[in-house]
Scaffold this motif. Structure first.
Motif, short mmCIF file in Angstrom:
data_model
loop_
_atom_site.label_atom_id
_atom_site.label_comp_id
_atom_site.label_asym_id
_atom_site.label_seq_id
_atom_site.Cartn_x
_atom_site.Cartn_y
_atom_site.Cartn_z
N ARG A 167 -6.52 4.90 -12.46
CA ARG A 167 -4.92 4.57 -12.37
C ARG A 167 -4.42 5.93 -11.25
O ARG A 167 -3.45 5.34 -10.36
N GLN A 168 -4.86 7.02 -11.62
CA GLN A 168 -4.26 8.24 -10.67
C GLN A 168 -4.92 7.82 -9.18
O GLN A 168 -4.04 8.16 -8.37
N ALA A 169 -5.96 7.36 -9.02
CA ALA A 169 -6.47 7.40 -7.73
C ALA A 169 -5.65 6.26 -7.13
O ALA A 169 -5.44 6.04 -5.82
N ILE A 170 -5.31 4.95 -7.68
CA ILE A 170 -4.73 4.00 -7.17
C ILE A 170 -3.16 4.51 -6.89
O ILE A 170 -2.76 3.99 -6.12
N LEU A 171 -2.42 5.25 -7.71
CA LEU A 171 -1.14 5.65 -7.44
C LEU A 171 -1.12 6.58 -6.26
O LEU A 171 -0.24 6.55 -5.47
N ALA A 172 -2.17 7.43 -6.15
CA ALA A 172 -2.04 8.32 -4.89
C ALA A 172 -2.50 7.56 -3.90
O ALA A 172 -1.68 7.48 -2.82
N ALA A 173 -3.18 6.51 -3.73
CA ALA A 173 -3.39 5.70 -2.45
C ALA A 173 -2.07 4.68 -2.09
O ALA A 173 -1.84 4.74 -1.13
N ALA A 174 -1.54 4.48 -3.10
CA ALA A 174 -0.24 3.54 -2.99
C ALA A 174 0.71 4.66 -2.30
O ALA A 174 1.51 4.09 -1.27
N THR A 175 0.76 5.65 -2.88
CA THR A 175 1.80 6.79 -2.28
C THR A 175 1.76 7.09 -0.97
O THR A 175 2.65 7.12 0.06
N GLU A 176 0.32 7.44 -0.69
CA GLU A 176 -0.12 7.72 0.77
C GLU A 176 0.41 6.84 1.74
O GLU A 176 0.74 6.99 2.61
N LEU A 177 -0.02 5.69 1.44
CA LEU A 177 0.36 4.41 2.42
C LEU A 177 1.84 4.24 2.35
O LEU A 177 2.42 3.98 3.66
N LEU A 178 2.64 4.46 1.33
CA LEU A 178 4.03 4.29 1.47
C LEU A 178 4.60 5.11 2.17
O LEU A 178 5.53 5.03 3.09
N PHE A 179 4.20 6.65 1.99
CA PHE A 179 4.95 7.67 2.88
C PHE A 179 4.31 7.68 4.31
O PHE A 179 5.12 7.99 5.13
N GLU A 180 3.05 6.98 4.56
CA GLU A 180 2.60 6.85 5.96
C GLU A 180 3.32 5.99 6.78
O GLU A 180 3.56 6.36 7.70
#
Lengths: 198, 198
Positions: free
Chosen positions: A20-33
């Motif tokens: 879950r944490q890895a998924i949220l981190a990946a989603a946030t990276e894509l969103l911010f980038e």
């Protein structure tokens, strides 16, 4: 178990919380980038080393996932202090909030999420449930404690104060015309604390 | 002259002001009936009996045209009263505003316009120039007269009051969770007039 864990080739299973944490981190990276449009289940799954099936099970839409990622990322920044002095606590929380809104890319990300929600009922529901209501509840709790402590009028509706402090900041973010800064945050609190009468 | 008038088959030329009015009316109808995506230069020109060239000359984008149509349609509703009593005038203007925001389709239309503006810089510029700034100016003028009349503290920034009254309403429109009604409008004014201290 396969519902709660994801396979990473050659590395076995991770606990559900880590996935879950890895998924949220990946989603946030894509969103911010790259912005909201870049947050797709396909891309997030690939970046997080998780299966797309897991994402479908846990989030109703990529927008809801992006929102969850955003909320998790800014949660610490937006913690609500309680020093016992309501004016000081409102001011310091609003200072943190206006810094976040004027940071790149966080401010544009929340503007984009709220903007997209106007024509996306699923995203609107996710924002209300995962962001607006919990954020409101934290502020209302703090104001209610201030009412009990006799620092705020007992007949005041704390929900309306939320609209007049944080809502006023969203107004300058979403209908931009004037700066969002510490001086603005101070004026918001001052106007409510003292009223506008001479 | 051909730049300022439009041809209607068999009916000759209309004055530019009449053409402009017909175009705005057609844009507003499309916006209110079918939403922002339906406002294209093609459809507006057809409905108004005007040439597409005229629309291209007068508006930078369909979004700006839709916004102009919306603003013209609600201008009267949002007129700012001056009875000499600032509390009464703020309250009655906010009552009209919350009625507009909760009417169908006006409330959804403005939400959709502001939402789309978050990823459309041309529309954002049009909203700032044609809507946010003129609306702010009307409220700031009224508050400045109240300052001169001694009804509002002289050191108060009227712009911040705008964010804490109308901005608070936009907050409930764009991050919906609680009702926008006359009681909310009354509480907004009351909180600022009296402050939140006991």
């Amino acid at each position: 178990m396969s519902e709660q864990a994801a396979l990473r080739p050659g590395r076995g299973r991770r606990p559900a919380a880590a996935v879950r944490q890895a998924i949220l981190a990946a989603a946030t990276e894509l969103l911010f980038e790259h912005g909201l449009a870049a947050v797709t289940f396909e891309k997030v799954a690939a970046r997080a080393g998780a299966s797309k099936m897991t994402l479908y099970k846990w989030w109703p839409s990529p927008g809801a996932l992006a929102l969850d990622g955003y909320f998790t990322a800014v949660e610490q920044t937006l913690a609500f202090p309680d020093t016992g002095d309501i004016e000081r606590d409102l001011t310091s929380q609003l200072h943190a909030f206006v810094r976040l809104l004027t940071e790149r890319p966080a401010g544009r990300v929340i503007a984009e999420l709220v903007g997209a929600a106007q024509t996306d009922p699923d995203l609107a529901a996710a924002i209300a449930q995962r962001y607006t209501r919990p954020r409101r509840a934290l502020a209302v709790d703090r104001l209610t404690r201030a009412q009990r402590a006799g620092q705020v009028r007992a007949e005041l509706d704390p929900e309306v104060v939320v609209d007049q402090l944080w809502g006023a900041c969203y107004h300058r973010l979403l209908l931009p015309d004037l700066p969002i800064d510490a001086g603005f945050a101070d004026a918001l609190v001052r106007n409510l604390i003292t009223g506008i009468r001479p």
